[in-house]
Design an enzyme around this catalytic site. Structure first.
Site, PDB file in Angstrom:
ATOM      1  CE  LYS A   1     -56.926  22.869  -8.464  1.00 35.31           C
ATOM      2  NZ  LYS A   1     -56.893  21.415  -8.168  1.00 35.31           N
TER       3      LYS A   1
ATOM      4  CE  LYS B   1     -56.778  14.653  -9.736  1.00 42.83           C
ATOM      5  NZ  LYS B   1     -56.189  15.365  -8.581  1.00 42.83           N
TER       6      LYS B   1
ATOM      7  CG  ASP C   1     -57.874  14.727  -5.353  1.00 39.34           C
ATOM      8  OD1 ASP C   1     -58.434  15.585  -4.648  1.00 39.34           O
ATOM      9  OD2 ASP C   1     -56.729  14.876  -5.825  1.00 39.34           O
TER      10      ASP C   1
ATOM     11  CD  GLU D   1     -55.713  13.479  -2.632  1.00 44.31           C
ATOM     12  OE1 GLU D   1     -54.923  14.292  -3.160  1.00 44.31           O
ATOM     13  OE2 GLU D   1     -55.650  12.244  -2.817  1.00 44.31           O
TER      14      GLU D   1
ATOM     15  CG  HIS E   1     -49.552  16.372  -4.062  1.00 41.93           C
ATOM     16  ND1 HIS E   1     -48.874  17.458  -4.595  1.00 41.93           N
ATOM     17  CD2 HIS E   1     -50.553  16.102  -4.929  1.00 41.93           C
ATOM     18  CE1 HIS E   1     -49.451  17.829  -5.713  1.00 41.93           C
ATOM     19  NE2 HIS E   1     -50.472  17.027  -5.938  1.00 41.93           N
TER      20      HIS E   1
END
Length: 366
Positions: free
Chosen positions: A24, A173, A202, A228, A304
């Site tokens: 992000k 990630k 993820d 994920e 989480h």
């Protein structure tokens, strides 16, 4: 138990040793994460029994959590702290005109966890034992060492440290602009740790369904425990399509903030691993409703963040459960979780088993 006499809430900004970035951030939707806003609630009864709970937010929202918590706190004074379900509903209805998701319930979560802490302490057992633990430990995996701001060589060094600490799995990630770089990164770590170390990836909602399907097929050969958040957190149907077409199990649910939203993941058969977050869904009380539905559908559980809370819920879940190791909040607490042999162990201390450290006072902002 005697009635509640005082309720105190506070906000702390717990700094990270180094800011971290996921997909992000790379796409400009968020800034690097440099601290965690920690909302705490302390509930004390007439006879001096105390319960401690907390919630959190990342990047923004901490002041909103505190403001809403202040609005609600007085409603608990004089109440019987045993009536946790009724008190959750009371607080939720007080703030119902703004929402029964998001900030509203994430503020309630701090009170709810404090009430469960108080109840377990009165029974002189941990929250996990109070809930009827199925086991004394659950497998755990590290996330904090696999962020995208770290180079591949840094990630490999972080992996080694995690395994030396006794952690059982590694999560990376992914979601970089070039998918090829993600695959190279995952391949390097798999080669480094071998075939027997559990690995997860993820994407933090980075891909659309088409891209996620393409990426998932490229990731399938790495024998991952799960993929994920491959697509938008609220795309229940999209996750279901990916689950049906990929060999790698799908995990998601961390961004959802209600029992109903998590229920949609279950209804659409979207996941193999459900990932609710106690503070985000409003506390242990709503989390248990989600866990019950997951149990009926024989889903696996991987809550989480906030391992300090989720170790209790993981040990009290009937089926396979993983707990995520992220050490960001450790400096705020006096106690530490026991980790060895790939397992995280249920604290033997009564209640939640955590108390604020003296160092945390430096980070109190309100």
């Amino acid at each position: 138990m005697d009635p509640i006499q005082t309720v105190e809430v506070a906000l702390y900004q717990v700094p990270l040793k180094k800011a971290v970035s996921d997909a992000k951030v790379l796409t400009g939707r968020q800034r690097p994460l440099a601290h965690v806003d920690l909302l705490t609630a302390t509930i004390e009864t007439v006879n001096g029994a105390r319960g401690f709970g907390f919630s959190y937010s990342l990047r923004a929202g901490g002041s909103a959590l505190l403001a809403h918590a202040k609005d609600l706190a007085g409603a608990l004074v004089g109440e019987d702290p045993n009536d946790i379900g009724r008190l959750w509903e009371k607080l939720a209805w007080l703030g119902a005109s703004v929402s029964r998701t998001g900030v509203s319930v994430q503020s309630i979560a701090a009170f709810d966890v404090a009430l469960w802490d108080l109840k377990a302490k009165s029974a002189d057992v941990s929250i996990g034992k109070l809930l009827g633990a199925y086991r004394e430990s659950v497998p755990c995996y590290n996330t904090s060492g696999g962020y995208l701001n770290a180079s591949t060589s840094e990630v490999l060094a972080n992996v080694d440290r995690s395994l030396e600490l006794g952690l059982g799995g590694i999560k990376l990630k992914v979601g970089q602009p070039e998918l090829k770089k993600d695959i190279e990164r995952v391949a390097a770590v798999r080669k480094h740790v071998g075939d027997d170390v559990p690995m997860m990836v993820d994407a933090n909602q980075q891909w659309d369904v088409t891209t996620a399907l393409r990426a998932g097929r490229m990731l399938d050969p790495f024998n991952l425990v799960w993929l994920e958040e491959p697509t938008n957190a609220y795309d229940y149907r999209g996750h279901a399509q990916l689950k049906a077409k990929l060999d790698t199990p799908i995990a998601t649910g961390e961004m959802l903030s209600s029992v109903a939203e998590c229920g949609e993941l279950i209804r659409h058969d979207s996941v193999t691993f459900l990932q609710p977050d106690v503070p985000r869904v409003g506390g242990i009380t709503p989390f248990l409703k989600i866990a019950n539905s997951a149990d009926l559908n024989r889903l696996k559980l991987a809550p989480h963040f906030v391992m300090e809370i989720h170790i209790h819920l993981g040990c009290a879940y009937p089926h396979e459960a993983w707990v995520e190791h992220i050490e960001w909040l450790e400096p705020a607490f006096n106690e530490r979780l026991e980790i060895k042999g790939g397992q995280m162990f249920l604290p033997q201390r009564p209640g939640l088993g955590f108390s604020l450290s003296e160092e945390a006072a430096r980070w109190r902002v309100a």
